[in-house]
Write a protein that holds these residues in place. Sequence first.
Motif, PDB file in Angstrom:
ATOM      1  N   VAL A  86       0.877  -1.166   0.000  1.00 13.10           N
ATOM      2  CA  VAL A  86       0.000   0.000   0.000  1.00 13.10           C
ATOM      3  C   VAL A  86       0.917   1.220   0.000  1.00 13.10           C
ATOM      4  O   VAL A  86       1.627   1.475   0.979  1.00 13.10           O
ATOM      5  CB  VAL A  86      -0.927   0.011   1.232  1.00 13.10           C
ATOM      6  N   MET A  87       0.910   1.953  -1.103  1.00 15.61           N
ATOM      7  CA  MET A  87       1.837   3.078  -1.240  1.00 15.61           C
ATOM      8  C   MET A  87       1.520   4.168  -0.227  1.00 15.61           C
ATOM      9  O   MET A  87       0.351   4.485   0.027  1.00 15.61           O
ATOM     10  CB  MET A  87       1.768   3.644  -2.661  1.00 15.61           C
ATOM     11  N   THR A  88       2.562   4.753   0.336  1.00 12.58           N
ATOM     12  CA  THR A  88       2.390   5.780   1.364  1.00 12.58           C
ATOM     13  C   THR A  88       1.987   7.115   0.766  1.00 12.58           C
ATOM     14  O   THR A  88       1.122   7.808   1.296  1.00 12.58           O
ATOM     15  CB  THR A  88       3.703   5.949   2.156  1.00 12.58           C
ATOM     16  N   ASN A  89       2.598   7.486  -0.337  1.00 11.51           N
ATOM     17  CA  ASN A  89       2.401   8.827  -0.895  1.00 11.51           C
ATOM     18  C   ASN A  89       1.609   8.844  -2.195  1.00 11.51           C
ATOM     19  O   ASN A  89       1.708   9.787  -2.974  1.00 11.51           O
ATOM     20  CB  ASN A  89       3.771   9.487  -1.112  1.00 11.51           C
ATOM     21  N   SER A  90       0.837   7.814  -2.442  1.00 10.06           N
ATOM     22  CA  SER A  90      -0.044   7.785  -3.610  1.00 10.06           C
ATOM     23  C   SER A  90      -1.199   6.845  -3.317  1.00 10.06           C
ATOM     24  O   SER A  90      -1.117   6.018  -2.402  1.00 10.06           O
ATOM     25  CB  SER A  90       0.721   7.316  -4.859  1.00 10.06           C
ATOM     26  N   PRO A  91      -2.294   6.934  -4.085  1.00  7.49           N
ATOM     27  CA  PRO A  91      -3.444   6.057  -3.834  1.00  7.49           C
ATOM     28  C   PRO A  91      -3.273   4.639  -4.375  1.00  7.49           C
ATOM     29  O   PRO A  91      -4.149   3.798  -4.173  1.00  7.49           O
ATOM     30  CB  PRO A  91      -4.590   6.786  -4.553  1.00  7.49           C
ATOM     31  N   TRP A  92      -2.179   4.379  -5.036  1.00  7.08           N
ATOM     32  CA  TRP A  92      -2.005   3.057  -5.644  1.00  7.08           C
ATOM     33  C   TRP A  92      -1.779   1.983  -4.581  1.00  7.08           C
ATOM     34  O   TRP A  92      -1.051   2.185  -3.593  1.00  7.08           O
ATOM     35  CB  TRP A  92      -0.804   3.051  -6.582  1.00  7.08           C
ATOM     36  N   VAL A  93      -2.383   0.834  -4.814  1.00  2.00           N
ATOM     37  CA  VAL A  93      -2.097  -0.387  -4.060  1.00  2.00           C
ATOM     38  C   VAL A  93      -1.489  -1.370  -5.053  1.00  2.00           C
ATOM     39  O   VAL A  93      -2.106  -1.691  -6.074  1.00  2.00           O
ATOM     40  CB  VAL A  93      -3.373  -0.984  -3.427  1.00  2.00           C
ATOM     41  N   ILE A  94      -0.285  -1.830  -4.784  1.00  2.00           N
ATOM     42  CA  ILE A  94       0.420  -2.731  -5.701  1.00  2.00           C
ATOM     43  C   ILE A  94       0.258  -4.148  -5.161  1.00  2.00           C
ATOM     44  O   ILE A  94       0.938  -4.530  -4.197  1.00  2.00           O
ATOM     45  CB  ILE A  94       1.920  -2.378  -5.820  1.00  2.00           C
ATOM     46  N   ASP A  95      -0.617  -4.906  -5.751  1.00  2.00           N
ATOM     47  CA  ASP A  95      -0.913  -6.264  -5.288  1.00  2.00           C
ATOM     48  C   ASP A  95      -0.609  -7.242  -6.412  1.00  2.00           C
ATOM     49  O   ASP A  95      -1.372  -7.353  -7.376  1.00  2.00           O
ATOM     50  CB  ASP A  95      -2.374  -6.374  -4.853  1.00  2.00           C
ATOM     51  N   GLY A  96       0.509  -7.949  -6.291  1.00  2.00           N
ATOM     52  CA  GLY A  96       0.932  -8.864  -7.345  1.00  2.00           C
ATOM     53  C   GLY A  96      -0.052  -9.987  -7.593  1.00  2.00           C
ATOM     54  O   GLY A  96      -0.250 -10.415  -8.738  1.00  2.00           O
ATOM     55  N   ASN A  97      -0.681 -10.461  -6.538  1.00  2.00           N
ATOM     56  CA  ASN A  97      -1.612 -11.581  -6.685  1.00  2.00           C
ATOM     57  C   ASN A  97      -2.894 -11.177  -7.410  1.00  2.00           C
ATOM     58  O   ASN A  97      -3.569 -12.019  -8.000  1.00  2.00           O
ATOM     59  CB  ASN A  97      -1.944 -12.157  -5.304  1.00  2.00           C
ATOM     60  N   GLU A  98      -3.244  -9.893  -7.368  1.00  2.00           N
ATOM     61  CA  GLU A  98      -4.393  -9.404  -8.132  1.00  2.00           C
ATOM     62  C   GLU A  98      -4.000  -9.058  -9.568  1.00  2.00           C
ATOM     63  O   GLU A  98      -4.765  -9.299 -10.510  1.00  2.00           O
ATOM     64  CB  GLU A  98      -4.998  -8.175  -7.454  1.00  2.00           C
TER      65      GLU A  98
END
Length: 332
Positions: A86-98
């Motif tokens: 869960v990125m601290t300074n942006s709304p992106w969530v980087i989820d490899g499994n998704e």
Amino acid sequence: MNIGKTGQILLADIGGTNARFALSRSELGQELGQGDQSGPIDYVKVADFPTVREAIADVLARRAGGEQPRRAVLAVAGPVTNNRCVMTNSPWVIDGNELQPALGFDSVHVLNDFEVVAWSLPALQPADLIPLGGGDGLPGEPLLVVGPGTGFGVSCLVQRHGARLAVVTEAGHATLPAENEREERVIARLRRRLGHVSIERGALSGSGLQNLYEALAEVDGAQVPHRDAAGITKAALEGSCPVSRATLEMFCAILGSVAGNLAVTFGARGGVYVAGGIVPRFPEFLTASAFRPRFEAKGRFQDYLRNIPTRLVIKPDASFVGLKMFADHNVD
């Protein structure tokens, strides 16, 4: 050594403001770190896409030439748990499994950005580095990278029986040590303001350099203007502010002590590398500073430290070297 699968690999270095993407190719029988066929780097503003999935889809539509990459390796500026950040300074969530099923990859690996820098170390060339003293290092022994930047990153690459593992740490949040009475007085001032004085907040980061500057001014009873890390560095190098210069000198000395502490902690007899966004701006100052003497100043272990090489990483895209090294060494 693992043998890579053929096919394109998507490589990415994702920060809070910008994300960089490249397509690389892994060939059967390719030696690690050799024959790198990474393409040009594509720069994307995080704010232009609501999710990382849409950013990747856009890059692939423009760059993949109709060929679907089989794998993706993504470096992220944040902690990774269960292949997710869960990125601290942006709304992106980087989820490899998704991302894997959503974008049709065989696999997606999400790695901490400093873990990726550690993976790059065996492939860096002399032109990518500035020597900072020490011997040649011992082949096959751990390689350590430390990096003052927005925070203080630390990772160690360990090789045993042909397998490699990058150890990710939160060493920046360990307590900042003092090596002399002056540093003790500075840290005492910081403690009043911060409570716990960590390596990162007390000195070895952008905000840490600013905290160090303000505390040093208090100790010396000096009136100084407000300066951020870039302003402190500029004034120090120009010689226009004695407190800024003293701050940068103390920063380099503390960096040497901390790097030496971590070298003996990890047994990093292969070498210690300095990366991050701050120190490459003043390599000559660092070389002439107390960095290396403080690195070696470990009493009975001085000879142990004397043989460990220290090097400054100046390659701008070392993260992509590390991403490629990880992809070539880890086959699903």
